[in-house]
Design an enzyme around this catalytic site. Structure first.
Site, mmCIF file in Angstrom:
data_model
loop_
_atom_site.group_PDB
_atom_site.id
_atom_site.type_symbol
_atom_site.label_atom_id
_atom_site.label_comp_id
_atom_site.label_asym_id
_atom_site.label_seq_id
_atom_site.Cartn_x
_atom_site.Cartn_y
_atom_site.Cartn_z
ATOM 1 N N LYS A 14 45.623 33.629 28.887
ATOM 2 C CA LYS A 14 46.278 33.686 27.575
ATOM 3 C C LYS A 14 47.387 32.639 27.455
ATOM 4 O O LYS A 14 47.467 31.930 26.456
ATOM 5 C CB LYS A 14 46.879 35.081 27.319
ATOM 6 C CG LYS A 14 45.864 36.219 27.328
ATOM 7 C CD LYS A 14 46.473 37.535 26.871
ATOM 8 C CE LYS A 14 47.540 38.083 27.795
ATOM 9 N NZ LYS A 14 47.047 38.487 29.134
ATOM 10 N N ARG A 89 50.322 45.786 23.371
ATOM 11 C CA ARG A 89 49.658 46.298 24.571
ATOM 12 C C ARG A 89 49.412 47.794 24.498
ATOM 13 O O ARG A 89 48.869 48.364 25.444
ATOM 14 C CB ARG A 89 50.525 46.013 25.787
ATOM 15 C CG ARG A 89 50.109 44.776 26.604
ATOM 16 C CD ARG A 89 51.155 44.613 27.672
ATOM 17 N NE ARG A 89 50.765 43.938 28.862
ATOM 18 C CZ ARG A 89 51.035 42.649 29.119
ATOM 19 N NH1 ARG A 89 51.603 41.892 28.215
ATOM 20 N NH2 ARG A 89 50.730 42.144 30.287
ATOM 21 N N ARG A 128 48.100 32.064 41.308
ATOM 22 C CA ARG A 128 49.288 31.789 40.486
ATOM 23 C C ARG A 128 50.552 32.244 41.203
ATOM 24 O O ARG A 128 51.596 31.611 41.107
ATOM 25 C CB ARG A 128 49.133 32.518 39.130
ATOM 26 C CG ARG A 128 50.290 32.290 38.174
ATOM 27 C CD ARG A 128 50.007 32.893 36.809
ATOM 28 N NE ARG A 128 50.095 34.349 36.790
ATOM 29 C CZ ARG A 128 49.796 35.101 35.739
ATOM 30 N NH1 ARG A 128 49.368 34.562 34.622
ATOM 31 N NH2 ARG A 128 49.922 36.422 35.793
ATOM 32 N N ARG A 134 56.639 34.954 40.520
ATOM 33 C CA ARG A 134 56.604 36.312 39.948
ATOM 34 C C ARG A 134 56.253 37.322 41.020
ATOM 35 O O ARG A 134 55.164 37.257 41.599
ATOM 36 C CB ARG A 134 55.549 36.368 38.830
ATOM 37 C CG ARG A 134 55.960 35.642 37.586
ATOM 38 C CD ARG A 134 54.866 35.674 36.534
ATOM 39 N NE ARG A 134 54.404 37.019 36.194
ATOM 40 C CZ ARG A 134 53.605 37.280 35.177
ATOM 41 N NH1 ARG A 134 53.171 36.304 34.409
ATOM 42 N NH2 ARG A 134 53.229 38.521 34.924
ATOM 43 N N ARG A 146 48.197 46.629 37.258
ATOM 44 C CA ARG A 146 48.274 45.971 35.946
ATOM 45 C C ARG A 146 46.900 45.975 35.269
ATOM 46 O O ARG A 146 46.799 46.157 34.055
ATOM 47 C CB ARG A 146 48.794 44.531 36.110
ATOM 48 C CG ARG A 146 50.285 44.510 36.452
ATOM 49 C CD ARG A 146 50.736 43.193 37.064
ATOM 50 N NE ARG A 146 50.636 42.078 36.144
ATOM 51 C CZ ARG A 146 50.639 40.801 36.534
ATOM 52 N NH1 ARG A 146 50.715 40.487 37.823
ATOM 53 N NH2 ARG A 146 50.572 39.850 35.641
#
Ligand code: AMP
Length: 192
Positions: A14, A89, A128, A134, A146
């Site tokens: 996204k 969400r 990532r 993160r 998640r």
């Protein structure tokens, strides 16, 4: 004015696609994940509130998230349109967004959902995590949580907008260019 929701599980691309869409269509990009990370980075009260949820891969409560989103939209009265990335969400967030758009005398025109299989998502997020800094990208249990939260709480938002004939499913595998072209084809067909 054109208002898009870029939808899909964590790691579905996204953010990457939003950056390109912003450039092409000159829209304002609002990523609630980025906004929370900014608040956490500055250790604001909002950031402190969000941190406990984000670090576990849980959703930040709706009241907090919706308030933050509303402020951001209202800060751009002259926007040509918005790309909402990582929001809504939950169904209450979708209802709040529709209400906010109506107050702004506009609406959500389309929801673009990127489809990527779970195992590919875990691979992408883990990769990532090596550079994103993160903490929620580093632990496989948190990544899996998640994905579970996406399936249980977020995926109904697709059906919510399908009920308004606005949801589009996009194949999220392939090159960044190929996926971008698929997204643009849907947006251009709206013709706003
Ligand atoms: P993202 O960058 O979109 O993957 O978001 C990172 C984390 O921020 C999520 O796992 C949630 O903890 C939190 N978050 C982002 N957007 C929302 C939202 N719309 N509602 C609740 N929590 C959110």
């Amino acid at each position: 004015m054109i208002n898009l929701i870029l939808f899909g599980p964590p790691g579905s691309g996204k953010g990457t696609q939003a950056a390109r869409l912003v450039e092409k269509y000159k829209l304002v990009h609002i990523s609630t994940g980025d906004l929370f990370r900014y608040e956490m980075g500055n250790n604001t009260p909002l950031g402190q509130q969000a941190k406990a949820y984000i670090s576990q891969g849980e959703l930040v409560p709706d009241e907090v998230t919706i308030g933050m989103l509303r402020n951001k939209v209202e800060a751009h009265p002259d926007a040509k349109g918005f790309i909402f990335d990582g929001f809504p969400r939950t169904i209450p967030q979708a209802e709040a967004l529709d209400l906010l758009m109506a107050e702004e005398k506009t609406e959500i025109h389309t929801l673009l959902a990127l489809h990527v299989p779970d195992e590919e998502i875990i691979k992408r997020i883990t990769l990532r995590g090596e550079t994103s800094g993160r903490s929620d990208d580093l632990d496989e249990n948190i990544i899996r949580n998640r994905i579970d939260v996406y399936k249980s709480e977020t995926s109904p938002v697709y059906d919510y907008y399908a009920g308004q004939d606005k949801s589009h499913s996009i194949e999220g595998l392939g090159t960044i260019d190929a996926i971008f072209d698929r997204l643009c084809a849907v947006i251009d067909a709206i013709g706003k």
